[in-house]
Scaffold this motif. Sequence first.
Motif, short mmCIF file in Angstrom:
data_model
loop_
_atom_site.label_atom_id
_atom_site.label_comp_id
_atom_site.label_asym_id
_atom_site.label_seq_id
_atom_site.Cartn_x
_atom_site.Cartn_y
_atom_site.Cartn_z
N ASN A 22 0.84 -1.21 0.00
CA ASN A 22 0.00 0.00 0.00
C ASN A 22 0.87 1.25 0.00
O ASN A 22 1.64 1.47 0.93
N VAL A 23 0.70 2.03 -1.04
CA VAL A 23 1.54 3.23 -1.18
C VAL A 23 0.66 4.46 -1.30
O VAL A 23 -0.31 4.49 -2.06
N LEU A 24 1.01 5.45 -0.50
CA LEU A 24 0.23 6.70 -0.48
C LEU A 24 1.11 7.84 -0.97
O LEU A 24 2.24 7.99 -0.53
N PHE A 25 0.55 8.64 -1.86
CA PHE A 25 1.23 9.86 -2.29
C PHE A 25 0.40 11.02 -1.74
O PHE A 25 -0.77 11.17 -2.09
N PHE A 26 1.01 11.80 -0.87
CA PHE A 26 0.32 12.97 -0.30
C PHE A 26 0.94 14.20 -0.94
O PHE A 26 2.12 14.48 -0.74
N THR A 27 0.16 14.91 -1.73
CA THR A 27 0.77 15.97 -2.54
C THR A 27 0.21 17.36 -2.23
O THR A 27 -0.91 17.52 -1.75
N GLY A 28 1.06 18.35 -2.55
CA GLY A 28 0.66 19.75 -2.41
C GLY A 28 1.07 20.53 -3.64
O GLY A 28 1.56 19.96 -4.64
N ALA A 29 0.92 21.84 -3.54
CA ALA A 29 1.08 22.71 -4.71
C ALA A 29 2.43 22.55 -5.42
O ALA A 29 2.52 22.73 -6.63
N GLY A 30 3.48 22.17 -4.67
CA GLY A 30 4.81 22.05 -5.27
C GLY A 30 4.89 21.04 -6.40
O GLY A 30 5.70 21.20 -7.31
N ILE A 31 4.04 20.02 -6.36
CA ILE A 31 4.12 19.01 -7.42
C ILE A 31 3.66 19.59 -8.76
O ILE A 31 4.06 19.12 -9.82
N PHE A 190 4.66 8.95 0.54
CA PHE A 190 5.46 10.00 -0.08
C PHE A 190 4.77 11.33 0.20
O PHE A 190 3.57 11.47 -0.06
N VAL A 191 5.53 12.28 0.71
CA VAL A 191 4.98 13.62 0.95
C VAL A 191 5.68 14.55 -0.03
O VAL A 191 6.89 14.76 0.05
N ILE A 192 4.91 15.07 -0.96
CA ILE A 192 5.54 15.75 -2.10
C ILE A 192 5.02 17.18 -2.27
O ILE A 192 3.80 17.39 -2.42
N GLY A 193 5.93 18.14 -2.24
CA GLY A 193 5.56 19.51 -2.62
C GLY A 193 4.53 20.17 -1.74
O GLY A 193 3.69 20.90 -2.24
N THR A 194 4.63 19.92 -0.44
CA THR A 194 3.73 20.64 0.46
C THR A 194 4.51 21.23 1.62
O THR A 194 5.43 20.59 2.14
N SER A 195 4.11 22.45 2.02
CA SER A 195 4.75 23.07 3.18
C SER A 195 4.24 22.41 4.46
O SER A 195 4.80 22.63 5.53
N ALA A 196 3.18 21.64 4.34
CA ALA A 196 2.60 20.88 5.48
C ALA A 196 2.25 21.78 6.66
O ALA A 196 2.46 21.42 7.81
N VAL A 197 1.72 22.95 6.35
CA VAL A 197 1.33 23.87 7.43
C VAL A 197 -0.19 23.99 7.56
O VAL A 197 -0.69 24.59 8.50
N ALA A 202 -2.46 18.31 6.63
CA ALA A 202 -1.08 17.91 6.96
C ALA A 202 -1.06 16.72 7.92
O ALA A 202 -0.09 15.95 7.93
N GLY A 203 -2.13 16.58 8.69
CA GLY A 203 -2.21 15.46 9.64
C GLY A 203 -2.16 14.10 8.97
O GLY A 203 -1.83 13.10 9.60
N ILE A 204 -2.48 14.04 7.68
CA ILE A 204 -2.45 12.77 6.94
C ILE A 204 -1.04 12.17 6.96
O ILE A 204 -0.86 10.97 7.19
N ALA A 205 -0.03 13.01 6.77
CA ALA A 205 1.35 12.51 6.77
C ALA A 205 1.74 12.02 8.17
O ALA A 205 2.38 10.96 8.30
N TYR A 206 1.33 12.77 9.20
CA TYR A 206 1.66 12.35 10.57
C TYR A 206 0.96 11.03 10.91
O TYR A 206 1.50 10.17 11.58
N ARG A 207 -0.27 10.91 10.43
CA ARG A 207 -1.02 9.68 10.71
C ARG A 207 -0.34 8.47 10.06
O ARG A 207 -0.21 7.41 10.66
N ALA A 208 0.09 8.65 8.81
CA ALA A 208 0.76 7.55 8.10
C ALA A 208 1.99 7.11 8.90
O ALA A 208 2.20 5.92 9.15
N LYS A 209 2.78 8.07 9.34
CA LYS A 209 3.99 7.78 10.11
C LYS A 209 3.64 7.05 11.41
O LYS A 209 4.24 6.05 11.77
N GLU A 210 2.62 7.59 12.08
CA GLU A 210 2.20 7.03 13.36
C GLU A 210 1.80 5.56 13.22
O GLU A 210 2.06 4.74 14.11
N LEU A 215 8.22 7.16 5.77
CA LEU A 215 7.87 8.50 5.26
C LEU A 215 8.98 9.05 4.37
O LEU A 215 10.12 9.14 4.80
N VAL A 216 8.60 9.40 3.15
CA VAL A 216 9.58 9.91 2.19
C VAL A 216 9.16 11.32 1.79
O VAL A 216 8.06 11.52 1.26
N GLU A 217 10.02 12.29 2.05
CA GLU A 217 9.66 13.66 1.68
C GLU A 217 10.43 14.10 0.44
O GLU A 217 11.64 13.90 0.35
#
Length: 254
Positions: A22-31, A190-197, A202-210, A215-217
């Motif tokens: 199971n692979v998740l890509f969490f993306t933001g404006a940077g992508i 994968f957390v890609i192109g987001t300031s995560a603020v 942004a909690g999605i990335a923390y949840r995945a880690k938890e 976690l790959v940024e």
Amino acid sequence: MNEKEKLQISDAFRKRLRNADNVLFFTGAGISSESGVPTFRGESGLWKKFRPEELANFDAFLRNPDLVWNWYQFRRKIIRNAKPNSAHKAIVEFEKFFADVTVVTQNVDNLHNRAGSKNVLELHGNIERNYCIECGKRYDYVEFPEIETVPKCEKCGGKIRPDVVWFGETLPMEIFREAERKAAQADICFVIGTSAVVYPAAGIAYRAKEFGAFLVEINPQVTDLSSLADETFHEKAGTVLPALLERLKEEMKK
Ligand code: BJW
Ligand code: ZN
């Protein structure tokens, strides 16, 4: 890294890549910045004149509907002329190698769907959809003419707004819950192109880690998440993701 150099990855990451389902890509404006779509914050952020908090909220829309509407019309024009870039396309290719690939995006630009990703969860809506603030009538994928004033609903005369999530508004709950579920299941996130603020996204990335994801940024800049990441690539997504895909293909051949 130039295009010919091989991407260096850790043994731990290599192992995860080989065994992940199971692979998740969490993306933001940077992508999307390499497609010519400006980010909100940071070096390549276009919106220096306005902070996103000033325009992306309902009070601003009520106070100055034409300004906010025109900001979205301007961005729609950029987005319609933009094409998915090598990062969006690489993510689609990743689907061939893992049982479940989900894209959770904060972006409203539709570029993951246009690239061909199958499972896209849009947390902040989609700029191509609109609705009336009074009666809720939908105006999806309607090309409103380039007018200076906000359009009015044909049914009730109410103001029409973009179907995006502004500050102080709740995210589409079913989609957010599904994103949380996928985050908890992810072997790699994968957390890609987001300031995560911006929260709760942004909690999605923390949840995945938890829940145990690796976690790959991928971000040229350091973010609040960087210290938590198991692997970081401080480079552009359009360079790292295609290179990573090549590494993955090599690994899977072994
Ligand atoms: C590259 C690159 C390349 C460049 N390759 N990388 C604590 C907990 C929960 C909530 C809050 C909280 N504190 C405050 C809040 C409230 C608020 C919030 O988070 N505020 C913070 C800013 C402090 N959140 C909300 O209001 C949310 N709703 C909510 O909480 O509801 C519950 C509630 C309801 C009622 C009352 C109270 C609570 C809603 C947030 C909605 C955000 N909406 C926007 C606009 C969407 C529509 C539009 O597009 O116009 O979403 S704001 C904007 O920010 C947009 C983005 O999706 C979002 C995130 O930005 P993103 O994607 O991270 O972009 P940037 O520009 O910040 O970063 C780009 C990055 O890319 C940079 O790091 C670059 O380095 C990098 N980059 N080139 C890779 N080539
Ligand atoms: Zn209406």
